[in-house]
Every structure is written in C-alpha cells, then in structure tokens.
Design a protein around this motif. Sequence first.
Motif, PDB file in Angstrom:
ATOM      1  N   SER A 288      44.178  44.180  49.765  1.00 55.32           N
ATOM      2  CA  SER A 288      42.768  43.928  49.651  1.00 55.32           C
ATOM      3  C   SER A 288      42.540  45.184  49.139  1.00 55.32           C
ATOM      4  O   SER A 288      40.637  44.846  48.492  1.00 55.32           O
ATOM      5  CB  SER A 288      42.051  44.235  51.242  1.00 55.32           C
ATOM      6  OG  SER A 288      41.950  44.912  51.382  1.00 55.32           O
ATOM      7  N   GLN A 289      41.895  46.569  48.532  1.00 57.76           N
ATOM      8  CA  GLN A 289      41.901  46.949  47.400  1.00 57.76           C
ATOM      9  C   GLN A 289      41.382  46.631  46.120  1.00 57.76           C
ATOM     10  O   GLN A 289      40.719  46.548  46.315  1.00 57.76           O
ATOM     11  CB  GLN A 289      42.048  48.557  47.251  1.00 57.76           C
ATOM     12  CG  GLN A 289      42.398  49.154  48.763  1.00 57.76           C
ATOM     13  CD  GLN A 289      42.846  50.027  48.356  1.00 57.76           C
ATOM     14  OE1 GLN A 289      42.840  51.070  47.749  1.00 57.76           O
ATOM     15  NE2 GLN A 289      44.359  50.222  48.429  1.00 57.76           N
ATOM     16  N   ASP A 290      42.417  45.164  45.561  1.00 57.64           N
ATOM     17  CA  ASP A 290      42.564  45.003  44.437  1.00 57.64           C
ATOM     18  C   ASP A 290      41.361  43.050  44.690  1.00 57.64           C
ATOM     19  O   ASP A 290      41.479  42.108  43.397  1.00 57.64           O
ATOM     20  CB  ASP A 290      43.373  44.436  44.426  1.00 57.64           C
ATOM     21  CG  ASP A 290      44.620  45.810  43.683  1.00 57.64           C
ATOM     22  OD1 ASP A 290      44.543  46.324  43.530  1.00 57.64           O
ATOM     23  OD2 ASP A 290      46.134  45.288  44.130  1.00 57.64           O
ATOM     24  N   ILE A 291      41.444  43.411  46.190  1.00 51.76           N
ATOM     25  CA  ILE A 291      40.700  41.611  46.138  1.00 51.76           C
ATOM     26  C   ILE A 291      39.097  41.843  45.460  1.00 51.76           C
ATOM     27  O   ILE A 291      38.639  42.971  45.436  1.00 51.76           O
ATOM     28  CB  ILE A 291      40.536  40.923  47.275  1.00 51.76           C
ATOM     29  CG1 ILE A 291      41.832  40.615  48.071  1.00 51.76           C
ATOM     30  CG2 ILE A 291      39.572  40.219  48.009  1.00 51.76           C
ATOM     31  CD1 ILE A 291      41.824  40.459  49.530  1.00 51.76           C
ATOM     32  N   THR A 292      38.382  40.558  44.953  1.00 48.02           N
ATOM     33  CA  THR A 292      38.239  40.558  43.905  1.00 48.02           C
ATOM     34  C   THR A 292      36.882  39.346  44.137  1.00 48.02           C
ATOM     35  O   THR A 292      36.178  39.323  45.025  1.00 48.02           O
ATOM     36  CB  THR A 292      37.924  40.141  42.334  1.00 48.02           C
ATOM     37  OG1 THR A 292      38.374  39.054  42.420  1.00 48.02           O
ATOM     38  CG2 THR A 292      38.669  41.104  41.606  1.00 48.02           C
TER      39      THR A 292
END
Length: 170
Positions: free
Chosen positions: A61-65
Amino acid sequence: MELNSSMQVLVIQTGGTIDKDYPKRKGGYAFEIGKSAARGIIEQHNVPLRFRYETVCQKDSQDITDEDRLKLLTVCNDCSEKLILITHGTDNLLTTAAFLGHQNLPKRIILTGAFLPEKFKDSDAAFNVGVALGALQCLSSNGIYVAMNGLVLPWRQAMRDPDTGQYVPK
C-alpha cells in the motif's frame, strides 16, 4: 438493502500484506504479492454467497498511487455489484478509504487487510475478511467502511493508533 441469493459480492485485490507470499524467484529475499488471499479464504470456508473477483493492482500500500486509486474507483463505480470487499495494505488503507469516501458511491464498500500475510499461521487475514463479509450483509447504509481488528467503522470514524498500529475509533 436486503441480501438475496441473486446478489453478488465483488472482491477486489489491491495487494498489501494480506496477499504477501514467499518469494518464488531463485535468490529472492523479499516477499512478493501473490494471489488474492480473500479468494482463498472464501473458497476454503465455503461461504454461501456469490462472488466475483477482480485485481486492480498487486502492490504494497505504500506504493499505491493516485492512478491506482482512480482505477479502483472506476471498477467500483462501473460494476453492477452493490456490495464490495476491497483487500488493501494497512499502511495506506485509510488514504484509499478517504479517497473513495469523498466520491459518494451508492454502494456498500468495506476495506480490510492484515498485519501478517494470510500465509502465516497466526495471521489476522481470515478473521478480518470474515468480519468484513459479515458486515457487508448486516450494515444498513451504503458508504465506505473499514473492517480491522474486529471493528467495523465508517471511514471518517476510523484511525490508526500511533502506538499500537491497531485501527480504532476516532
């Protein structure tokens, strides 16, 4: 909204810890996002509802844009289902919940995840998915909800305790 046998639940995978799996590549050391954990949980427990599954992304989720959130919104908006379960990483689950919450979709949507991968023995994944599925059937209002730690909260009333990491009411 009454649940009937013709109703279908859309289960959307976005990734996160719930879907993490051991690395498949030789020499791999980091976890990889695998198949939908929710699908495996639902099939294992023979849940007597109708389901359709879709993957929007397979990311931590830290990489969800914002682009991923727009794709998620499009899937939620365009689908015929009125009941939607979204599995999501816990780090930015509330950001996605708020994004969807501001859209006023005429659907009942619950976001859930896990603090340990579903593959782990003591994972909270099955518990959280079960709570979310029960809540989808029992809640009387459309909206965006968060189901974590045995709680089901409207997105505006959910927060993450900075000391414990648990989701709690504001």
